[in-house]
Write an enzyme that holds these catalytic residues in place. Structure first.
Site, PDB file in Angstrom:
ATOM      1  N   THR A  22      86.261 -22.106 -18.907  1.00  0.00           N
ATOM      2  CA  THR A  22      85.119 -21.558 -19.660  1.00  0.00           C
ATOM      3  C   THR A  22      84.257 -20.702 -18.742  1.00  0.00           C
ATOM      4  OG1 THR A  22      85.131 -23.521 -21.044  1.00  0.00           O
ATOM      5  CG2 THR A  22      83.158 -22.178 -21.148  1.00  0.00           C
ATOM      6  N   GLU A  36      76.711 -29.987 -22.384  1.00  0.00           N
ATOM      7  CA  GLU A  36      77.342 -28.656 -22.346  1.00  0.00           C
ATOM      8  C   GLU A  36      76.957 -27.901 -21.077  1.00  0.00           C
ATOM      9  OE1 GLU A  36      79.706 -28.864 -24.162  1.00  0.00           O
ATOM     10  OE2 GLU A  36      79.487 -27.534 -25.880  1.00  0.00           O
TER      11      GLU A  36
HETATM   12  P1  ADP Z   1      86.321 -26.778 -24.692  1.00  0.00           P
HETATM   13  O1  ADP Z   1      86.748 -25.391 -24.256  1.00  0.00           O
HETATM   14  O2  ADP Z   1      87.407 -27.498 -25.406  1.00  0.00           O
HETATM   15  O3  ADP Z   1      85.038 -26.765 -25.441  1.00  0.00           O
HETATM   16  P2  ADP Z   1      84.948 -27.162 -22.354  1.00  0.00           P
HETATM   17  O4  ADP Z   1      85.484 -26.068 -21.505  1.00  0.00           O
HETATM   18  O5  ADP Z   1      83.664 -27.013 -23.074  1.00  0.00           O
HETATM   19  O6  ADP Z   1      86.078 -27.577 -23.397  1.00  0.00           O
HETATM   20  O7  ADP Z   1      84.772 -28.459 -21.480  1.00  0.00           O
HETATM   21  C1  ADP Z   1      85.747 -28.913 -20.642  1.00  0.00           C
HETATM   22  C2  ADP Z   1      85.103 -29.216 -19.276  1.00  0.00           C
HETATM   23  O8  ADP Z   1      84.162 -30.293 -19.386  1.00  0.00           O
HETATM   24  C3  ADP Z   1      86.157 -29.677 -18.295  1.00  0.00           C
HETATM   25  O9  ADP Z   1      85.831 -29.130 -17.039  1.00  0.00           O
HETATM   26  C4  ADP Z   1      86.003 -31.182 -18.273  1.00  0.00           C
HETATM   27  O10 ADP Z   1      86.402 -31.757 -17.031  1.00  0.00           O
HETATM   28  C5  ADP Z   1      84.508 -31.368 -18.493  1.00  0.00           C
HETATM   29  N1  ADP Z   1      84.193 -32.665 -19.129  1.00  0.00           N
HETATM   30  C6  ADP Z   1      83.387 -33.622 -18.628  1.00  0.00           C
HETATM   31  N2  ADP Z   1      83.319 -34.665 -19.475  1.00  0.00           N
HETATM   32  C7  ADP Z   1      84.103 -34.376 -20.523  1.00  0.00           C
HETATM   33  C8  ADP Z   1      84.439 -35.067 -21.717  1.00  0.00           C
HETATM   34  N3  ADP Z   1      83.975 -36.285 -21.992  1.00  0.00           N
HETATM   35  N4  ADP Z   1      85.250 -34.456 -22.591  1.00  0.00           N
HETATM   36  C9  ADP Z   1      85.744 -33.232 -22.320  1.00  0.00           C
HETATM   37  N5  ADP Z   1      85.469 -32.515 -21.219  1.00  0.00           N
HETATM   38  C10 ADP Z   1      84.658 -33.093 -20.309  1.00  0.00           C
END
Ligand code: ADP
Length: 307
Positions: A181, A128
């Protein structure tokens, strides 16, 4: 065991009043991963389907989280991972958390469960940190434990797991707009007034008490965010209308899922959750923004092995 195939759930973080401290796991919506042991040391991501994401293990949250775990273990070999994304990255329903939590859960299983689930949360939080710059636990904890998670403290990490009342159903709409985010964190104020604080911790206590006593009315009254939602909702077109229509359709409460743009409603019973879905869809059909919608019971198990 040399190989494992798992389901890692999507999650709703914050849940209105609990910014960075509350989350819940969804059922039916989540990623699949295949993780296998290799004699070659290190972590390799061999395949990603469903999303365009980095296969470099240092740039993928699954790789970073698994490497954090391996640093705390004496295992000399390595792991290969396939990630089959069903959750869109940046949707606000814990896409990065599903990969980070799934990776450490699967690796822990293949190593014979040397770490506790709480320790896995700490490793997954490193994923994260890569995704959003902040090592928050409110998505990875419910993905790993199931049900609702309350992060009582980050230092030391102390997580309280709360079972979901049986009739609780989530409706989540993901309008297809992009909000980073990091951007949705940047616009937040770093100071809050005592007046807002009092309202907010009253609601966090009320929500937790409502979950324990299965008091749906108390849950509904507590699903109010005085601090983050008034600022963040400006980034989500249609938010106010989705919220008022969802409440009219019978939702107990409605708010931003994680950092958005997804919006969640919580309802008592499937019929109400379906009515909430219809109201949410109507808003985005009218505005002309495409969307995904999920109706899901709360997942009490967290990550599961698939056959
Ligand atoms: P969400 O809002 O759905 O929780 P996040 O904003 O936490 O998604 O995460 C998305 C970010 O994390 C993107 O920048 C993405 O490129 C990066 N990322 C890296 N590895 C992964 C992965 N295995 N799955 C999803 N996002 C990933």
């Amino acid at each position: 065991m040399e190989e494992i195939r798992i389901f890692s759930p999507a999650t709703i973080a914050n849940i209105s009043c609990g910014f960075d401290v509350l989350g819940l796991a969804l059922d039916g919506v989540g990623d699949e991963m295949v993780v296998r042991k290799t004699s070659e040391p290190g972590v390799k991501i061999t395949k990603i389907t469903g999303q365009d994401l980095p296969t470099d293990a240092h740039l993928n949250v699954a790789g970073v989280a698994a490497m954090a775990l391996l640093q705390a273990h004496t295992y000399q070999g390595g792991f290969e991972m396939e990630i089959h994304k069903k959750i869109k990255a940046g949707s606000g329903i814990g896409s990065s958390a599903a990969s980070a939590a799934g990776a450490v859960w699967a690796v822990n299983r293949l190593l014979g469960i040397p770490f506790t689930t709480l320790e896995l949360v700490a490793f997954a939080m490193e994923g994260e940190r890569l995704a959003s710059g902040v090592a928050h636990a409110d998505n990875v904890a419910p993905a790993l434990f199931g049900g609702f998670s309350l992060v009582r403290s980050y230092d030391p990490l102390d997580i309280v797991n709360i079972s979901a009342p049986p009739a609780l159903v989530a409706t989540v709409i993901h309008p297809q707009i992009e909000i980073k985010t990091s951007d949705s964190r940047k616009i937040l104020k770093t100071k809050i007034s005592l007046e807002d604080g009092i309202k907010q911790w009253g609601n966090v206590g009320g929500l937790v008490a409502g979950l324990y006593t299965q008091d749906y009315g108390l849950i509904g009254r507590s699903l109010v965010d005085h601090i983050v939602e008034p600022i963040r909702s400006i980034l989500i077109p249609g938010f106010d209308e989705v919220k008022s229509k969802s409440l009219d359709a019978g939702a107990l409460g409605c708010g931003i899922s994680g950092s958005g743009p997804s919006i969640f409603g919580l309802s008592k019973g499937m019929d109400t959750a379906k009515a909430v879905a219809i109201s949410m869809k109507e808003v985005y059909q009218k505005i002309g923004i495409p969307y995904d919608i999920h109706i899901s019971k709360i997942n009490s198990d967290g990550i599961k092995i698939l056959n």
